[in-house]
Design an enzyme around this catalytic site. Structure first.
Site: not given
Ligand code: PGA
Length: 272
Positions: A22, A24, A109, A111, A181, A187, A227
């Site tokens: 992803n 983003k 997601h 976010e 998640e 992140g 992560s």
């Molecule tokens: P990350 O993000 O691997 O940077 O923790 C995962 C995600 O938001 O899908």
């Protein structure tokens, strides 16, 4: 036709692994060609697992072109709006994503939930819209640190699942993918341990089984996200419960993402 291989063995269905990168809000359309070229150089031709990329809307066309029609890498979007067209300034519909060559789409997601107000009722409309347009939805669910610390993880996950999947016909459920998640792991460099993730994956499978009244939960792929790196992916995939990963930070460099995918191809699950 279902987008996964179901090979029945005595232990049950084998779910094809799925690793999704992803992007983003990173990379431009101009970055797409070099990324895809480098990734293709690194990846084996017959991976035996599914690999997907979700670039921003503005780079979807460029990534589609760079992948070419024969690529095994699936193209997905990071979000969609549930109406097909109309006066919805700034939004992108499932019909538009399908037309540009997307095969799947992320829904809910964290976010989106955190910064853009995506609610459970919206994720449900988005999942239904994706299915209507032949896009495979990846419904993201996950608890915050506060939820976890107050013992609410199971309740939150079940609420997000039941609401997000409301009204979906049981026979369609196996075409869905769920991404677990935990918000606190995204992140942050602080991945959940497999010991923390596996019980939630089991809960998700059980809940989908309850929703459908069948063993369909055993056919649904459940990815872990938060992560994930080339260094820890094997630990997650060591569990039969974890069918792949949704990867943010570690997918932005094509060599790092390819390394992660190659570990995923090589690692074997064990029954737990
Ligand atoms: P990350 O993000 O691997 O940077 O923790 C995962 C995600 O938001 O899908």
């Amino acid at each position: 036709r279902l987008p996964y291989t179901t090979l029945f063995r005595s232990r049950g269905p084998v779910r094809t692994r799925f690793i999704v990168g992803n992007w983003k809000m990173n990379k431009t359309a101009s970055d797409a060609g070099a990324f895809v070229h480098r990734l293709s150089q690194e990846l084996p031709h017959h991976a035996g697992i599914q690999i997907g990329l979700t670039p921003p809307f503005t780079a979807l066309h460029a990534v589609r072109e760079a992948l070419g029609p024969a690529s095994a890498v699936l193209l997905g979007a990071q979000n969609l709006y549930w109406e097909d067209k109309g006066a919805f300034t700034g939004e992108v519909s499932g019909a538009m994503l399908k037309d540009i060559g997307c095969q799947f789409v992320l829904v809910g997601h964290s976010e989106r939930r955190q910064y853009f107000g995506d609610q459970d009722s919206w994720t449900n409309k988005k999942v239904l819209a994706a299915l209507r347009h032949g896009l495979q939805p990846i419904l993201c669910v996950g608890e915050t640190l506060q939820d976890r610390d107050s013992g609410q993880t199971d309740l939150v996950i079940q609420r997000q699942l039941r609401a997000g999947l409301a009204g979906i016909e049981a026979h369609t459920l196996p075409t869905l993918t769920i991404a677990y998640e935990p918000v606190w792991a995204i992140g942050t460099g602080r991945a959940a341990s497999p010991e923390q993730a596996v019980p939630v994956h089991r809960l998700i499978r059980r809940t989908i089984g309850e929703l459908s009244g069948t063993d369909i939960g055993n056919h649904v792929r459940i990815l872990y996200g938060g992560s994930v790196t080339p260094h820890n992916i094997a630990d997650f995939l060591a569990s039969e419960e974890i069918d792949g990963a949704l990867v943010g930070g570690a997918c932005l460099d094509p060599v790092s993402f390819a390394t992660l995918v190659k570990v995923a191809i090589g690692s074997k699950p064990t029954t737990v």
